[in-house]
Enzyme design. Structure first.
Site, PDB file in Angstrom:
ATOM      1  N   GLU A  33       0.827  -1.205   0.000  1.00 52.94           N
ATOM      2  CA  GLU A  33       0.000   0.000   0.000  1.00 52.94           C
ATOM      3  C   GLU A  33       0.866   1.262   0.000  1.00 52.94           C
ATOM      4  O   GLU A  33       1.845   1.365   0.732  1.00 52.94           O
ATOM      5  CB  GLU A  33      -0.888  -0.028   1.245  1.00 52.94           C
ATOM      6  CG  GLU A  33      -1.803   1.166   1.414  1.00 52.94           C
ATOM      7  CD  GLU A  33      -2.526   1.155   2.754  1.00 52.94           C
ATOM      8  OE1 GLU A  33      -3.561   1.829   2.852  1.00 52.94           O
ATOM      9  OE2 GLU A  33      -2.056   0.474   3.695  1.00 52.94           O
ATOM     10  N   LYS A 106     -10.373   2.510  -1.412  1.00 52.90           N
ATOM     11  CA  LYS A 106     -10.436   1.844  -0.109  1.00 52.90           C
ATOM     12  C   LYS A 106     -11.733   2.188   0.615  1.00 52.90           C
ATOM     13  O   LYS A 106     -12.090   3.359   0.770  1.00 52.90           O
ATOM     14  CB  LYS A 106      -9.224   2.264   0.720  1.00 52.90           C
ATOM     15  CG  LYS A 106      -9.067   1.556   2.056  1.00 52.90           C
ATOM     16  CD  LYS A 106      -7.734   1.954   2.679  1.00 52.90           C
ATOM     17  CE  LYS A 106      -7.474   1.273   3.997  1.00 52.90           C
ATOM     18  NZ  LYS A 106      -6.133   1.640   4.529  1.00 52.90           N
ATOM     19  N   CYS A 143      -5.502  -2.891   2.797  1.00 55.58           N
ATOM     20  CA  CYS A 143      -5.116  -2.824   4.208  1.00 55.58           C
ATOM     21  C   CYS A 143      -6.300  -3.025   5.163  1.00 55.58           C
ATOM     22  O   CYS A 143      -6.745  -4.144   5.324  1.00 55.58           O
ATOM     23  CB  CYS A 143      -4.371  -1.516   4.488  1.00 55.58           C
ATOM     24  SG  CYS A 143      -3.346  -1.597   5.992  1.00 55.58           S
TER      25      CYS A 143
END
Length: 286
Positions: A33, A106, A143
């Site tokens: 990331e 995300k 993540c």
């Protein structure tokens, strides 16, 4: 279908590791990331918004498109996206011919000591997406998304054959004794096993120190990138001290047969899962 995770210490060019992964036979290559630099979310600083760039014409994405086309590999490219007055923690999926297959933003944005992402990122608005690449249908999340089983299931329901999670996780600045690495690994191993798909997690390593509004903040990223097989077994793993390239090969057709015969998707009861549309377990959203 060979898949790989590569992660790096700051200063090691990601393209070098991509080439190394290609040299080992990898077809789908996952970097961690926000790999363009240090993990800036330790601090709430206005000047760090200068790191964001629009999706279209993004120089890192364009360089990775050229590299993907040259090597004939798939590369998900993580970046800090500016979209007018909104900002996202995003990833562009580059196919093996260099074409851009689209964008995922995300969905779950953390906010805590050392990981103050809500200061920088709006919650993603793309929804969970599956991308049909030359080598496989891949589901990519980022993540903090990896802690949510709903995200993994949503991706596999849409046909994902492999789950990919670029990551930046390490020590907790407020608690030196807290080490989440084994918990982190077991959660994702569970996603692989529960959905009967391989899973790749690529994390950064090394110590990063950033000057924050309250003084110095330090995180030691614990690496431990890994590739899990479709029953959750770890088939390749790295340590917490050195950059590495991990490669594993999977027979996706055989895994598909096993996934279908195991019955976990045949026996689902979506009519009983309405509680998942609530925040408190009692009040469904309209």
């Amino acid at each position: 279908m060979p898949a790989t995770a590569c992660f790096r210490l700051l200063g090691v060019p990601p393209r070098k590791l991509v080439r190394a992964a290609h040299g080992k036979g990898a077809n789908i290559i996952l970097i961690q990331e926000l790999f363009e630099g240090y993990y800036f979310c330790q601090a709430q600083r206005e000047d760090f918004f200068q790191r964001a760039k629009p999706y279209k014409g993004h120089p890192t994405i364009m360089r990775m498109q050229n590299l993907a086309k040259e090597l004939g590999v798939v590369i998900p490219v993580s970046f800090f996206e500016e979209a007018n007055n909104a900002h996202y923690n995003s990833i562009a999926i580059i196919d093996a011919d260099g074409s851009d297959l689209g964008l995922y933003r995300k969905s779950h944005i953390p906010d805590g000591p050392g990981y103050q992402e809500k200061f920088y990122f709006n919650p993603g608005d793309t929804g969970f997406k599956v991308f049909e690449t030359k080598f496989a249908k891949i589901g990519v999340a980022i993540c903090w998304d990896q802690w949510f089983p709903e995200a993994a299931r949503a991706l596999v329901l849409q046909g994902a054959e492999i789950l990919l999670y670029p990551t930046a996780i390490g020590s907790e600045p407020q608690d030196e004794g807290l080490d989440s690495r084994e918990h982190w690994k077991r959660v994702m191993q569970g996603h692989a096993g529960a959905n009967l798909v391989p899973l790749v997690a690529s994390n950064r390593i090394g110590k990063e120190v950033i000057q924050t509004e309250h003084g110095r903040s330090e995180i030691t990223f614990y690496g431990n990138s890994f590739i899990a097989g479709p029953t959750g077994e770890i088939v390749a793993s790295a340590n917490d001290k050195e950059e590495a390239v991990l490669v594993a090969e999977f027979d996706l057709a055989n895994i598909k047969r096993k996934r279908h015969s195991w019955g976990i998707f045949r026996d689902r009861r979506p009519d009983l899962y309405k509680v998942l549309l609530t925040l408190d377990g009692t009040n469904p959203r309209a």
